[in-house]
Design an enzyme around this catalytic site. Structure first.
Site, PDB file in Angstrom:
ATOM      1  N   HIS A 156      10.422  22.710 -52.847  1.00  0.00           N
ATOM      2  CA  HIS A 156      10.863  22.177 -54.316  1.00  0.00           C
ATOM      3  C   HIS A 156      11.999  22.510 -54.745  1.00  0.00           C
ATOM      4  O   HIS A 156      12.469  23.804 -54.574  1.00  0.00           O
ATOM      5  CB  HIS A 156       9.635  22.355 -55.409  1.00  0.00           C
ATOM      6  CG  HIS A 156       9.946  21.923 -56.847  1.00  0.00           C
ATOM      7  ND1 HIS A 156       9.737  20.426 -56.827  1.00  0.00           N
ATOM      8  CD2 HIS A 156      10.536  22.290 -57.876  1.00  0.00           C
ATOM      9  CE1 HIS A 156      10.051  20.142 -58.282  1.00  0.00           C
ATOM     10  NE2 HIS A 156      10.527  21.064 -58.626  1.00  0.00           N
ATOM     11  N   GLY A 197      16.102  14.090 -44.806  1.00  0.00           N
ATOM     12  CA  GLY A 197      15.355  14.958 -43.660  1.00  0.00           C
ATOM     13  C   GLY A 197      16.271  16.263 -43.473  1.00  0.00           C
ATOM     14  O   GLY A 197      16.069  16.661 -42.127  1.00  0.00           O
TER      15      GLY A 197
HETATM   16  C1  GAR Z   1      15.172  18.604 -51.067  1.00  0.00           C
HETATM   17  O1  GAR Z   1      15.980  19.070 -52.057  1.00  0.00           O
HETATM   18  C2  GAR Z   1      13.479  18.711 -51.529  1.00  0.00           C
HETATM   19  O2  GAR Z   1      13.473  19.960 -52.168  1.00  0.00           O
HETATM   20  C3  GAR Z   1      13.447  17.761 -52.652  1.00  0.00           C
HETATM   21  O3  GAR Z   1      13.878  16.836 -51.907  1.00  0.00           O
HETATM   22  C4  GAR Z   1      14.972  16.964 -51.071  1.00  0.00           C
HETATM   23  C5  GAR Z   1      14.926  16.246 -49.957  1.00  0.00           C
HETATM   24  O4  GAR Z   1      16.042  16.795 -49.091  1.00  0.00           O
HETATM   25  N1  GAR Z   1      11.986  17.651 -52.803  1.00  0.00           N
HETATM   26  C6  GAR Z   1      11.556  17.265 -54.046  1.00  0.00           C
HETATM   27  O5  GAR Z   1      12.337  17.054 -54.996  1.00  0.00           O
HETATM   28  C7  GAR Z   1       9.856  17.437 -54.054  1.00  0.00           C
HETATM   29  N2  GAR Z   1       9.909  17.290 -55.478  1.00  0.00           N
HETATM   30  P1  GAR Z   1      15.911  16.595 -47.472  1.00  0.00           P
HETATM   31  O6  GAR Z   1      15.213  15.100 -47.304  1.00  0.00           O
HETATM   32  O7  GAR Z   1      17.371  16.442 -47.044  1.00  0.00           O
HETATM   33  O8  GAR Z   1      15.011  17.640 -46.784  1.00  0.00           O
END
Ligand code: GAR
Length: 199
Positions: A112, A15
């Site tokens: 993404h 998050g």
């Molecule tokens: C982020 O890097 C986001 O871009 C990626 O998951 C991570 C979540 O981090 N999303 C994807 O890969 C979607 N295809 P967070 O929970 O610390 O925000």
């Protein structure tokens, strides 16, 4: 419109993007509030972040629903009840079913961790994306914020940021460099979309 936009943020992990959105709301960089955080998993740090800021959380585990469409409809209904203006996927790793996308048409965005249209699609999330970027010997990478439609990682691009891929990068070092940019462009992209929605 003078009222604040009501955001729903959907999460599956740490998050850090949720935190960037909460911070941007609190610093009045966005005329918005995070009204609810929805997770498809329990015991993730994103839920702790929400609770620290007294934001309502909904944990909806897919295993508790008969199928994916009913699951998506449940989340759509809960968001409708809360008069959500914009749905922000922030590390949410489930594909939303067409019924959900139709319920919030033009009001769902995603971040993404690569320069779409490259390195998107089914199975391309988190470290898999950065591994693929390194394997392809790309010179640059960076996050994309885009609208969500019924095809995975396909909707109109709102903002991108570029970072270099360095010779000694590992998926982790590259992920960290991309994530720093995610935290900057996600609030900016939300601002752009909200202004189009009249906020
Ligand atoms: C982020 O890097 C986001 O871009 C990626 O998951 C991570 C979540 O981090 N999303 C994807 O890969 C979607 N295809 P967070 O929970 O610390 O925000």
């Amino acid at each position: 419109m003078s009222r604040k936009a009501r955001l729903a943020v959907l999460v599956s992990g740490g998050g850090s993007n949720l935190q960037a959105i909460i911070d941007a709301c609190q610093q009045n960089n966005l005329n918005a509030e995070v009204a609810v955080v929805v997770s498809n998993r329990d015991k993730i740090y994103a839920l702790e972040r929400a609770k620290k800021h007294n934001i309502e959380t909904i944990v909806a585990l897919p295993k508790d629903f008969p199928d994916k469409t009913i699951y998506s409809q449940y989340i759509a209904d809960e968001l409708k009840k809360r008069n959500i203006d914009l749905v922000c996927l922030a590390g949410y790793l489930l594909k939303l079913e067409p019924n959900f996308v139709r319920s919030f048409k033009g009001r769902i965005i995603n971040i993404h961790p690569a320069l779409l249209p490259k390195f998107g699609g089914d199975g391309m999330y988190g470290h898999f994306v950065h591994e693929a970027v390194l394997k392809a010997k790309e010179k640059e990478s960076g996050p994309t914020v885009h609208f969500v439609d019924e095809v995975y990682d396909n909707g109109e691009i709102i903002l991108q940021a570029k970072v270099p891929v360095l010779p000694n990068d590992t998926p982790d070092t590259l992920a960290k460099r991309v994530l720093e940019q995610e935290h900057k462009i996600y609030p900016e992209a939300i601002k752009i979309v909200l202004s189009k929605l009249g906020f």
